[in-house]
Scaffold this motif. Structure first.
Motif, PDB file in Angstrom:
ATOM      1  N   ILE A   1       0.847  -1.195   0.000  1.00  0.00           N
ATOM      2  CA  ILE A   1       0.000   0.000   0.000  1.00  0.00           C
ATOM      3  C   ILE A   1       0.885   1.249   0.000  1.00  0.00           C
ATOM      4  N   ASP A   2       0.681   2.100  -1.007  1.00  0.00           N
ATOM      5  CA  ASP A   2       1.496   3.313  -1.141  1.00  0.00           C
ATOM      6  C   ASP A   2       1.095   4.405  -0.160  1.00  0.00           C
ATOM      7  N   LEU A   3      -0.202   4.490   0.161  1.00  0.00           N
ATOM      8  CA  LEU A   3      -0.684   5.559   1.036  1.00  0.00           C
ATOM      9  C   LEU A   3      -1.837   5.047   1.878  1.00  0.00           C
ATOM     10  N   HIS A   4      -1.740   5.294   3.189  1.00  0.00           N
ATOM     11  CA  HIS A   4      -2.775   4.888   4.131  1.00  0.00           C
ATOM     12  C   HIS A   4      -3.341   6.153   4.774  1.00  0.00           C
ATOM     13  N   LEU A   5      -4.619   6.428   4.513  1.00  0.00           N
ATOM     14  CA  LEU A   5      -5.295   7.593   5.066  1.00  0.00           C
ATOM     15  C   LEU A   5      -6.159   7.186   6.251  1.00  0.00           C
ATOM     16  N   LEU A   6      -6.212   8.050   7.261  1.00  0.00           N
ATOM     17  CA  LEU A   6      -6.948   7.751   8.490  1.00  0.00           C
ATOM     18  C   LEU A   6      -7.867   8.919   8.856  1.00  0.00           C
ATOM     19  N   HIS A   7      -8.985   8.616   9.513  1.00  0.00           N
ATOM     20  CA  HIS A   7      -9.783   9.653  10.183  1.00  0.00           C
ATOM     21  C   HIS A   7     -10.138   9.151  11.572  1.00  0.00           C
TER      22      HIS A   7
ATOM     23  N   THR B   1      -6.572  12.825   9.357  1.00  0.00           N
ATOM     24  CA  THR B   1      -7.297  14.095   9.446  1.00  0.00           C
ATOM     25  C   THR B   1      -8.496  13.923  10.372  1.00  0.00           C
ATOM     26  N   GLU B   2      -9.019  15.033  10.845  1.00  0.00           N
ATOM     27  CA  GLU B   2     -10.263  15.049  11.619  1.00  0.00           C
ATOM     28  C   GLU B   2     -11.359  15.558  10.695  1.00  0.00           C
ATOM     29  N   ASP B   3     -12.430  14.771  10.524  1.00  0.00           N
ATOM     30  CA  ASP B   3     -13.466  15.202   9.589  1.00  0.00           C
ATOM     31  C   ASP B   3     -14.884  14.806   9.990  1.00  0.00           C
ATOM     32  N   HIS B   4     -15.099  13.584  10.446  1.00  0.00           N
ATOM     33  CA  HIS B   4     -16.464  13.104  10.662  1.00  0.00           C
ATOM     34  C   HIS B   4     -17.185  13.813  11.816  1.00  0.00           C
ATOM     35  N   ASN B   5     -16.500  14.004  12.936  1.00  0.00           N
ATOM     36  CA  ASN B   5     -17.118  14.611  14.112  1.00  0.00           C
ATOM     37  C   ASN B   5     -16.969  16.130  14.172  1.00  0.00           C
ATOM     38  N   THR B   6     -16.276  16.680  13.208  1.00  0.00           N
ATOM     39  CA  THR B   6     -15.905  18.093  13.248  1.00  0.00           C
ATOM     40  C   THR B   6     -17.115  19.021  13.310  1.00  0.00           C
ATOM     41  N   PRO B   7     -17.197  19.893  14.315  1.00  0.00           N
ATOM     42  CA  PRO B   7     -18.250  20.916  14.316  1.00  0.00           C
ATOM     43  C   PRO B   7     -17.983  21.903  13.179  1.00  0.00           C
ATOM     44  N   THR B   8     -19.011  22.285  12.448  1.00  0.00           N
ATOM     45  CA  THR B   8     -18.796  23.133  11.267  1.00  0.00           C
ATOM     46  C   THR B   8     -19.096  24.604  11.507  1.00  0.00           C
ATOM     47  N   LEU B   9     -19.659  24.942  12.674  1.00  0.00           N
ATOM     48  CA  LEU B   9     -20.017  26.337  12.938  1.00  0.00           C
ATOM     49  C   LEU B   9     -18.818  27.203  13.265  1.00  0.00           C
ATOM     50  N   SER B  10     -17.880  26.653  14.042  1.00  0.00           N
ATOM     51  CA  SER B  10     -16.752  27.450  14.504  1.00  0.00           C
ATOM     52  C   SER B  10     -15.584  26.554  14.863  1.00  0.00           C
ATOM     53  N   LEU B  11     -14.380  27.068  14.658  1.00  0.00           N
ATOM     54  CA  LEU B  11     -13.188  26.322  15.051  1.00  0.00           C
ATOM     55  C   LEU B  11     -13.114  26.136  16.554  1.00  0.00           C
ATOM     56  N   ASN B  12     -13.743  27.026  17.299  1.00  0.00           N
ATOM     57  CA  ASN B  12     -13.657  26.996  18.753  1.00  0.00           C
ATOM     58  C   ASN B  12     -14.802  26.232  19.404  1.00  0.00           C
TER      59      ASN B  12
ATOM     60  N   PRO C   1      -4.502  24.372   8.339  1.00  0.00           N
ATOM     61  CA  PRO C   1      -4.854  24.785   6.968  1.00  0.00           C
ATOM     62  C   PRO C   1      -5.126  23.623   6.031  1.00  0.00           C
ATOM     63  N   GLY C   2      -4.606  22.421   6.347  1.00  0.00           N
ATOM     64  CA  GLY C   2      -4.818  21.263   5.484  1.00  0.00           C
ATOM     65  C   GLY C   2      -5.929  20.347   5.942  1.00  0.00           C
ATOM     66  N   GLN C   3      -6.700  20.758   6.973  1.00  0.00           N
ATOM     67  CA  GLN C   3      -7.752  19.901   7.518  1.00  0.00           C
ATOM     68  C   GLN C   3      -8.949  19.849   6.573  1.00  0.00           C
ATOM     69  N   GLY C   4      -9.654  18.740   6.609  1.00  0.00           N
ATOM     70  CA  GLY C   4     -10.870  18.603   5.824  1.00  0.00           C
ATOM     71  C   GLY C   4     -11.250  17.148   5.687  1.00  0.00           C
ATOM     72  N   ILE C   5     -12.266  16.882   4.881  1.00  0.00           N
ATOM     73  CA  ILE C   5     -12.695  15.504   4.635  1.00  0.00           C
ATOM     74  C   ILE C   5     -11.541  14.757   3.990  1.00  0.00           C
ATOM     75  N   VAL C   6     -11.297  13.559   4.456  1.00  0.00           N
ATOM     76  CA  VAL C   6     -10.103  12.813   4.056  1.00  0.00           C
ATOM     77  C   VAL C   6     -10.002  12.655   2.540  1.00  0.00           C
ATOM     78  N   HIS C   7     -11.126  12.429   1.855  1.00  0.00           N
ATOM     79  CA  HIS C   7     -11.096  12.217   0.406  1.00  0.00           C
ATOM     80  C   HIS C   7     -10.976  13.531  -0.367  1.00  0.00           C
ATOM     81  N   VAL C   8     -11.158  14.642   0.337  1.00  0.00           N
ATOM     82  CA  VAL C   8     -10.999  15.960  -0.288  1.00  0.00           C
ATOM     83  C   VAL C   8      -9.560  16.443  -0.139  1.00  0.00           C
ATOM     84  N   ILE C   9      -8.982  16.273   1.046  1.00  0.00           N
ATOM     85  CA  ILE C   9      -7.638  16.813   1.266  1.00  0.00           C
ATOM     86  C   ILE C   9      -6.556  15.980   0.589  1.00  0.00           C
TER      87      ILE C   9
END
Length: 467
Positions: free
Chosen positions: A28-34, A61-72, A104-112
């Motif tokens: 496997i060349d690349l293993h992505l995790l969330h 990356t963190e993506d599934h549980n991420t609150p989308t309203l605010s970083l804080n 700056p590189g955070q996002g849905i794993v299949h997007v980033i």
């Protein structure tokens, strides 16, 4: 006899070939995790005293549980908070790079993955998520894996798997104006069913596929799994190379030319034979929308909700009866007469900048219907920044849409605060309309970003031409 693209990649990565009793062992060349499906894999790794063999070939990356309203904003669900805490602890312990909330590189794993230049033709890529098929758009063999397989890849950088069959989906001609990759893949799934591609890798080919942008190709490959296939891919071409040229970390000068030469060889031989072939006339593809509780239960937007008796297969009839009851729909209802309460734009299927541009082009100068909530969630921090730089946020605000500040999975899987109420009906650009997918008792119709935007304005299922 020639070889298919999928078989070429498989053969180049085979560490040990199975003898019929054992599967092949593939590098496997690349293993992505969330954060959601990985804690147990790390616990088992730790319990066995093993380390991560190639942290340099692993990205999280963190993506599934991420609150989308605010970083804080704190994750409200206790299980979600724990999963996010554990991915941070595990990545720190085992030396795995992690794109945390706020990076700056955070996002849905299949997007980033594509954004960060991690995906290239000829690679093998896995992730603990079924929609890893998205990344096959680059001519990579990419598929989802389970938790026990995650542990195996972490420990060995290999995966034991049976060789997959090959399916060619050729789309002749060009898609009409206003018809998207989402419509094309929904057409295919409606034709194949949810198990039509089982055990296969789907390779998309033909003039209509070649004419798609990279982001549209990702949408097409993303939903391959909804037809039961293990992976979907598209042979790399100039569109692929032009996209990759703009990505971070790409080689320069002579190294770039050498990469291009290899990538150009990553293609199916002219005399290769597929196990199964499907041909679609692009002229027959129209905007599609789902009516039931799986993506195959979809019809053209100008169509009507079918009756169970419309299906020849007894199992399909039973499935239709259950879907109609759950969705609270009557057979014969025109799809354009179905009122919608919430519109969701986002997910790894349609949360990229081109999707947001399409939505903005429909919303500009218009207003979201009264009593309808339109939620727009970028697929990544980079998509959010780009939307701001292009002024799309102003278009969304003037239209009355709710444009979120943080990229993540959001209402696609409803693992954060973004979810529907029981009985609430939504039109969504995501990939699945299963029972309860967007919240307990929720009713979901899936369609393209353009249809989503028009629906938000009309208050019922509609396309841009209906406005």
């Amino acid at each position: 006899m020639g070889s298919t693209l999928a078989n070429k990649i498989w053969d180049e990565h085979t560490v040990r070939r199975g003898d019929g009793r054992e599967d092949d062992l593939v590098f496997i060349d690349l293993h992505l995790l969330h954060e959601v499906n990985t804690p147990q894999a790390f616990d088992d790794l730790r319990a066995s005293g093993r380390r991560v063999r190639r942290p340099d070939l692993t990205v999280a990356t963190e993506d599934h549980n991420t609150p989308t309203l605010s970083l804080n904003r704190m994750i409200s669900d206790a299980a979600g908070r724990r999963q996010s805490m554990l991915i941070r602890q595990n990545c720190a312990e085992f030396g795995i790079p992690l794109h945390r909330l706020g990076d700056p590189g955070q996002g849905i794993v299949h997007v980033i993955g594509p954004e960060l230049g991690l995906i290239r033709p000829g690679m093998t890529v896995v992730c603990c998520d079924s929609h890893t098929t998205t990344l096959g758009a680059f001519g990579a063999l990419a598929f989802g894996i389970g938790t026990s397989q995650v542990e195996h890849v972490l420990a060995t950088q290999t995966l034991s798997m049976p060789r997959l069959k090959d399916m060619a989906v050729t789309v002749d001609g060009r898609l009409a104006d206003g018809v998207t990759a989402k419509d094309l893949v929904l057409t295919l799934i409606a034709q194949l069913g949810t198990a039509g591609g089982q055990g296969h890798v789907i390779e998309y080919r033909g003039e209509a596929v070649s004419a798609l942008s990279m982001e549209a190709r990702m949408t097409l490959c993303n939903m391959s799994v909804e037809a039961g296939s293990r992976a979907g891919l598209i042979g790399p071409d100039q569109v692929t190379f032009d996209y990759l040229r703009t990505r971070p970390g790409m080689p320069q000068g002579a190294d770039w030319e050498a990469e291009l030469a290899y990538w150009a060889s990553v293609r199916t031989d002219d005399d290769a034979v597929f196990d199964k072939e499907v041909v679609i006339d692009a002229a027959t593809v129209v905007p599609y929308v789902s009516w039931g509780t799986n993506p195959s239960q979809s019809v053209p937007m100008h169509g009507r909700v079918p009756a169970p008796g419309d299906f020849a297969d007894a199992q399909a009839q039973v499935a239709a009866e259950r879907a109609l009851e759950y969705m609270d729909l009557r057979p014969g209802t025109a799809m354009r007469d179905i009122a919608i309460e919430t519109v969701f734009v986002g997910s790894c299927t349609n949360g990229r900048i081109e999707d947001l541009r399409e939505v903005a082009s429909v919303l500009e100068g218009r207003r979201v219907a009264d009593d309808l909530h339109m939620l727009i969630v970028p697929g990544s921090a980079a998509v959010h920044r780009q939307a701001l730089s292009e002024g799309l946020d102003r278009v969304f605000a003037e239209a009355g849409a709710d444009f979120r500040a943080v990229g993540g999975c959001s209402m696609c899987c409803a693992l954060n605060e973004d979810r529907l109420r029981p009985g609430q009906r939504a039109l969504s650009t995501s990939n699945r309309n299963f029972e309860g997918r967007q919240g307990k008792g929720s009713r979901t119709h899936i369609a393209s970003p353009a249809v989503a935007a028009a629906t938000a304005v009309a208050g019922r299922i509609a396309g841009p031409t209906d406005l």
